[in-house]
Scaffold this motif. Structure first.
Motif, PDB file in Angstrom:
ATOM      1  N   LEU A   1       2.156  -1.304  -5.005  1.00 23.83           N
ATOM      2  CA  LEU A   1       3.264  -2.252  -5.110  1.00 23.83           C
ATOM      3  C   LEU A   1       3.113  -3.396  -4.112  1.00 23.83           C
ATOM      4  O   LEU A   1       2.531  -3.245  -3.039  1.00 23.83           O
ATOM      5  CB  LEU A   1       4.601  -1.561  -4.862  1.00 23.83           C
ATOM      6  CG  LEU A   1       5.141  -0.657  -5.961  1.00 23.83           C
ATOM      7  CD1 LEU A   1       6.478  -0.054  -5.544  1.00 23.83           C
ATOM      8  CD2 LEU A   1       5.290  -1.400  -7.286  1.00 23.83           C
ATOM      9  N   THR A   2       3.648  -4.538  -4.489  1.00 21.74           N
ATOM     10  CA  THR A   2       3.847  -5.660  -3.570  1.00 21.74           C
ATOM     11  C   THR A   2       5.344  -5.810  -3.358  1.00 21.74           C
ATOM     12  O   THR A   2       6.155  -5.297  -4.143  1.00 21.74           O
ATOM     13  CB  THR A   2       3.277  -6.965  -4.142  1.00 21.74           C
ATOM     14  OG1 THR A   2       3.981  -7.274  -5.364  1.00 21.74           O
ATOM     15  CG2 THR A   2       1.792  -6.837  -4.436  1.00 21.74           C
ATOM     16  N   SER A   3       5.724  -6.525  -2.309  1.00 23.71           N
ATOM     17  CA  SER A   3       7.154  -6.718  -2.064  1.00 23.71           C
ATOM     18  C   SER A   3       7.353  -7.846  -1.064  1.00 23.71           C
ATOM     19  O   SER A   3       6.388  -8.354  -0.475  1.00 23.71           O
ATOM     20  CB  SER A   3       7.793  -5.422  -1.534  1.00 23.71           C
ATOM     21  OG  SER A   3       9.207  -5.476  -1.628  1.00 23.71           O
TER      22      SER A   3
ATOM     23  N   TYR B   1       0.831  -1.202   0.000  1.00 23.47           N
ATOM     24  CA  TYR B   1       0.000   0.000   0.000  1.00 23.47           C
ATOM     25  C   TYR B   1       0.875   1.265   0.000  1.00 23.47           C
ATOM     26  O   TYR B   1       1.635   1.486  -0.916  1.00 23.47           O
ATOM     27  CB  TYR B   1      -0.990  -0.044   1.170  1.00 23.47           C
ATOM     28  CG  TYR B   1      -2.009  -1.145   1.032  1.00 23.47           C
ATOM     29  CD1 TYR B   1      -3.165  -0.978   0.270  1.00 23.47           C
ATOM     30  CD2 TYR B   1      -1.798  -2.392   1.624  1.00 23.47           C
ATOM     31  CE1 TYR B   1      -4.102  -2.005   0.126  1.00 23.47           C
ATOM     32  CE2 TYR B   1      -2.714  -3.428   1.484  1.00 23.47           C
ATOM     33  CZ  TYR B   1      -3.862  -3.220   0.725  1.00 23.47           C
ATOM     34  OH  TYR B   1      -4.766  -4.245   0.581  1.00 23.47           O
ATOM     35  N   SER B   2       0.786   2.096   1.034  1.00 25.67           N
ATOM     36  CA  SER B   2       1.454   3.408   0.993  1.00 25.67           C
ATOM     37  C   SER B   2       2.965   3.346   1.166  1.00 25.67           C
ATOM     38  O   SER B   2       3.633   4.376   1.028  1.00 25.67           O
ATOM     39  CB  SER B   2       0.858   4.340   2.051  1.00 25.67           C
ATOM     40  OG  SER B   2      -0.411   4.801   1.639  1.00 25.67           O
ATOM     41  N   MET B   3       3.529   2.183   1.428  1.00 24.84           N
ATOM     42  CA  MET B   3       4.992   2.086   1.377  1.00 24.84           C
ATOM     43  C   MET B   3       5.477   2.147  -0.065  1.00 24.84           C
ATOM     44  O   MET B   3       6.681   2.179  -0.324  1.00 24.84           O
ATOM     45  CB  MET B   3       5.472   0.830   2.091  1.00 24.84           C
ATOM     46  CG  MET B   3       5.571   1.042   3.599  1.00 24.84           C
ATOM     47  SD  MET B   3       5.873  -0.460   4.563  1.00 24.84           S
ATOM     48  CE  MET B   3       7.431  -1.046   3.898  1.00 24.84           C
ATOM     49  N   THR B   4       4.525   2.220  -1.010  1.00 25.12           N
ATOM     50  CA  THR B   4       4.842   2.546  -2.403  1.00 25.12           C
ATOM     51  C   THR B   4       5.298   4.002  -2.517  1.00 25.12           C
ATOM     52  O   THR B   4       6.128   4.344  -3.378  1.00 25.12           O
ATOM     53  CB  THR B   4       3.595   2.341  -3.291  1.00 25.12           C
ATOM     54  OG1 THR B   4       3.136   0.992  -3.160  1.00 25.12           O
ATOM     55  CG2 THR B   4       3.867   2.645  -4.751  1.00 25.12           C
TER      56      THR B   4
ATOM     57  N   ASP C   1       4.626   3.899   6.387  1.00 26.50           N
ATOM     58  CA  ASP C   1       3.929   2.647   6.621  1.00 26.50           C
ATOM     59  C   ASP C   1       2.852   2.459   5.564  1.00 26.50           C
ATOM     60  O   ASP C   1       2.756   3.245   4.623  1.00 26.50           O
ATOM     61  CB  ASP C   1       3.343   2.624   8.035  1.00 26.50           C
ATOM     62  CG  ASP C   1       2.659   3.940   8.401  1.00 26.50           C
ATOM     63  OD1 ASP C   1       1.952   4.506   7.535  1.00 26.50           O
ATOM     64  OD2 ASP C   1       2.814   4.414   9.543  1.00 26.50           O
ATOM     65  N   GLY C   2       2.056   1.397   5.709  1.00 23.77           N
ATOM     66  CA  GLY C   2       1.030   1.099   4.718  1.00 23.77           C
ATOM     67  C   GLY C   2      -0.294   0.754   5.361  1.00 23.77           C
ATOM     68  O   GLY C   2      -0.360   0.412   6.549  1.00 23.77           O
ATOM     69  N   ALA C   3      -1.356   0.810   4.595  1.00 17.98           N
ATOM     70  CA  ALA C   3      -2.710   0.640   5.114  1.00 17.98           C
ATOM     71  C   ALA C   3      -2.918  -0.705   5.796  1.00 17.98           C
ATOM     72  O   ALA C   3      -3.723  -0.814   6.730  1.00 17.98           O
ATOM     73  CB  ALA C   3      -3.724   0.808   3.984  1.00 17.98           C
ATOM     74  N   ALA C   4      -2.224  -1.747   5.354  1.00 16.64           N
ATOM     75  CA  ALA C   4      -2.356  -3.066   5.981  1.00 16.64           C
ATOM     76  C   ALA C   4      -1.356  -3.237   7.113  1.00 16.64           C
ATOM     77  O   ALA C   4      -1.008  -4.350   7.490  1.00 16.64           O
ATOM     78  CB  ALA C   4      -2.199  -4.171   4.950  1.00 16.64           C
ATOM     79  N   SER C   5      -0.890  -2.101   7.661  1.00 11.23           N
ATOM     80  CA  SER C   5      -0.061  -2.044   8.868  1.00 11.23           C
ATOM     81  C   SER C   5       1.391  -2.446   8.651  1.00 11.23           C
ATOM     82  O   SER C   5       2.107  -2.744   9.613  1.00 11.23           O
ATOM     83  CB  SER C   5      -0.688  -2.871  10.005  1.00 11.23           C
ATOM     84  OG  SER C   5      -2.045  -2.524  10.191  1.00 11.23           O
TER      85      SER C   5
ATOM     86  N   TYR D   1      -3.279  14.109   4.008  1.00 14.48           N
ATOM     87  CA  TYR D   1      -2.879  12.921   3.254  1.00 14.48           C
ATOM     88  C   TYR D   1      -3.873  12.667   2.134  1.00 14.48           C
ATOM     89  O   TYR D   1      -5.080  12.747   2.343  1.00 14.48           O
ATOM     90  CB  TYR D   1      -2.880  11.740   4.215  1.00 14.48           C
ATOM     91  CG  TYR D   1      -2.034  10.575   3.831  1.00 14.48           C
ATOM     92  CD1 TYR D   1      -0.660  10.704   3.631  1.00 14.48           C
ATOM     93  CD2 TYR D   1      -2.588   9.302   3.730  1.00 14.48           C
ATOM     94  CE1 TYR D   1       0.120   9.605   3.330  1.00 14.48           C
ATOM     95  CE2 TYR D   1      -1.811   8.191   3.437  1.00 14.48           C
ATOM     96  CZ  TYR D   1      -0.456   8.354   3.230  1.00 14.48           C
ATOM     97  OH  TYR D   1       0.326   7.258   2.930  1.00 14.48           O
ATOM     98  N   GLY D   2      -3.368  12.383   0.954  1.00 12.37           N
ATOM     99  CA  GLY D   2      -4.261  12.185  -0.171  1.00 12.37           C
ATOM    100  C   GLY D   2      -3.523  11.698  -1.402  1.00 12.37           C
ATOM    101  O   GLY D   2      -2.509  10.991  -1.298  1.00 12.37           O
ATOM    102  N   PRO D   3      -3.986  12.108  -2.587  1.00 15.61           N
ATOM    103  CA  PRO D   3      -3.448  11.563  -3.842  1.00 15.61           C
ATOM    104  C   PRO D   3      -2.224  12.301  -4.388  1.00 15.61           C
ATOM    105  O   PRO D   3      -1.881  12.134  -5.554  1.00 15.61           O
ATOM    106  CB  PRO D   3      -4.635  11.720  -4.799  1.00 15.61           C
ATOM    107  CG  PRO D   3      -5.323  12.961  -4.315  1.00 15.61           C
ATOM    108  CD  PRO D   3      -5.184  12.950  -2.814  1.00 15.61           C
ATOM    109  N   SER D   4      -1.549  13.077  -3.553  1.00  8.55           N
ATOM    110  CA  SER D   4      -0.404  13.853  -4.051  1.00  8.55           C
ATOM    111  C   SER D   4       0.676  12.995  -4.686  1.00  8.55           C
ATOM    112  O   SER D   4       1.317  13.400  -5.658  1.00  8.55           O
ATOM    113  CB  SER D   4       0.221  14.662  -2.904  1.00  8.55           C
ATOM    114  OG  SER D   4      -0.576  15.770  -2.566  1.00  8.55           O
ATOM    115  N   VAL D   5       0.898  11.801  -4.133  1.00  6.64           N
ATOM    116  CA  VAL D   5       1.989  10.971  -4.660  1.00  6.64           C
ATOM    117  C   VAL D   5       1.593  10.308  -5.977  1.00  6.64           C
ATOM    118  O   VAL D   5       2.448  10.002  -6.812  1.00  6.64           O
ATOM    119  CB  VAL D   5       2.453   9.950  -3.614  1.00  6.64           C
ATOM    120  CG1 VAL D   5       3.761   9.285  -4.061  1.00  6.64           C
ATOM    121  CG2 VAL D   5       2.681  10.634  -2.261  1.00  6.64           C
ATOM    122  N   ASP D   6       0.308  10.131  -6.190  1.00  5.13           N
ATOM    123  CA  ASP D   6      -0.138   9.701  -7.517  1.00  5.13           C
ATOM    124  C   ASP D   6       0.168  10.782  -8.553  1.00  5.13           C
ATOM    125  O   ASP D   6       0.527  10.485  -9.698  1.00  5.13           O
ATOM    126  CB  ASP D   6      -1.640   9.400  -7.496  1.00  5.13           C
ATOM    127  CG  ASP D   6      -2.000   8.313  -6.494  1.00  5.13           C
ATOM    128  OD1 ASP D   6      -1.257   7.312  -6.419  1.00  5.13           O
ATOM    129  OD2 ASP D   6      -3.010   8.474  -5.777  1.00  5.13           O
TER     130      ASP D   6
END
Length: 420
Positions: free
Chosen positions: A291-293, A89-92, A375-379, A206-211
């Motif tokens: 992303l996945t990792s 998630y947001s660790m992307t 961090d990311g949404a799935a903790s 926090y929002g879509p800025s990184v997109d």
């Protein structure tokens, strides 16, 4: 009978051995820390806080700790292990930030350049000023200043995010800018038509800025974002497992995602929903998620950062650029900061939270001044601690965001909060 000289030798050796200094453990991840970590991770699983967890820590360039506990898929009894693929998630976001800053180093833009200089999709924007109580019409006001690139790297651009906000929310839903069937260009075109929810630079939201950063990379480089990040960040670091699309042969390694219910139990989110973004190739290649990792793959990224932009002889960024990213870009007069204060005594740099002060209470996460993290949404969680040359990656897959998981992990690494 032993000779007197031999007895004297034995006595001298005993004296020397008894008086020799005891070797002290150095560094952060001592045997005591490893014991705390083992207990914390085991308890997370046994208490039902998470279904499975894996943690990897490097210190001074060496692996000092790894442990996987519990299940990547509890229902299928697939254990969490080193090769488990997590949705980060947001660790992307930090990966996208690094991709953007490779163009900064080439002189392609300056942080205080107006975004519209490169992206006319964001020209002539206006700011939402409420709803007229009589006519019900949306009230708008002009920009006090344009959105800058710095704004989109620190979440101060003002992009509207709340579909339930009276007046503005309906426009957000109608635009549907984040639809995965949009290309980045289509996303930007739709975002540019929705009024901002506040004046640029006045709040942290926090929002879509990184997109938008991903879109900007695509616009400036002339390459599709997915190709650019692969060629300039992921492949040079050997991050073969960090990707948007996971081929069928690797999907049995993707962790299940769990939802924490109100009664504290964990229920598995159906894979058809949880994995839907990563098992099909979509037009949208978002910079803010997707992303996945694996823990080892993401550790390569963290090691690059702690080494000032270089990993195993491959340089992605200059040390001064990494330092810039890890320096808070938030002015103290930006006091409205959404939930950022819940992260502790932090500011925000370029796609990282940056720790400015020591924890102020036992309730705050432990950490070291100067560290940067996200961090990311799935903790999921990672951080870079330059002072101790330490990097940590923690993978779990539980929603909603489980801050207590991070606290337990950080307390285990650094020790519990102590009053001065």
């Amino acid at each position: 009978m032993k000779s007197p000289n031999f007895l004297i030798f034995l006595l001298s050796a005993c004296v020397l051995a008894c008086s020799a200094p005891v070797k002290q453990e150095t560094g952060i991840v001592t045997d005591a820390a490893k014991s705390r970590l083992d207990s914390a991770l085991t308890d997370m699983v046994e208490s039902g806080m998470v279904a499975g967890v894996s943690a990897l820590i490097y210190e001074k360039g060496e692996e000092v700790y790894f442990k996987a506990e519990g299940f990547a898929d509890r229902e299928a009894q697939n254990p969490m292990d080193r090769n488990t693929i997590a949705i980060i998630y947001s660790m992307t976001k930090p990966v996208t930030g690094v991709a953007l800053m490779t163009l900064y180093e080439k002189g392609a833009f300056q942080l205080d350049d107006p975004l519209e200089k490169y992206a006319p999709e964001f020209a002539d924007m206006q700011v939402f000023a409420g709803v007229d109580s009589i006519t019900g019409e949306i009230k708008l006001e002009p920009l006090a200043r344009p959105i800058t690139i710095r704004d989109i790297t620190r979440h101060t651009a003002g992009f509207a995010i709340d579909p339930n906000q009276p007046g503005l929310g309906e426009l957000v839903k109608a635009a549907d800018a984040g639809n995965r069937n949009n290309t980045l260009v289509q996303m930007a075109e739709k975002m540019g038509k929705v009024p901002l929810m506040f004046q640029p630079g006045t709040q942290w939201a926090y929002g879509p800025s990184v997109d938008v950063q991903a879109f900007l990379v695509e616009r400036i480089s002339g390459k599709p974002y997915g190709e650019y990040v692969r060629e300039n960040v992921l492949d040079p670091l050997g991050m073969k497992e960090s990707r948007y699309f996971v081929p069928e042969g690797d999907r049995d390694r993707i962790s299940a995602v769990y939802r924490k219910e109100q009664d504290g139990s964990l229920s598995q989110v159906p894979d058809s929903l949880a994995h839907s973004f990563n098992t099909q190739e979509w037009p949208l290649t978002p910079g803010g998620f997707g992303l996945t990792s694996t823990v080892d793959d993401y550790m390569k990224f963290a090691q690059m950062l702690v080494n000032g932009g270089t990993y195993k002889g491959t340089t992605i960024l200059k040390p001064e650029t990494v330092k810039l990213m890890a320096t808070s870009q938030l002015d103290e007069n930006i006091t409205e900061r959404m939930w950022l204060p819940s992260k502790g005594q932090v500011g925000f740099g370029i796609d990282f939270a940056v720790r400015l002060r020591e924890p102020a209470s036992p309730e705050e996460n432990m950490g070291v001044v100067g560290e940067f993290f996200w961090d990311g949404a799935a903790s999921t969680l990672f951080w870079v601690d330059p002072e101790n040359e330490l990097t940590a990656v923690l993978f779990v897959q539980v929603m909603p965001f489980a801050g207590q998981v991070h606290k337990r992990f950080r307390d285990a690494v650094y020790g519990s909060y102590r009053e001065d």
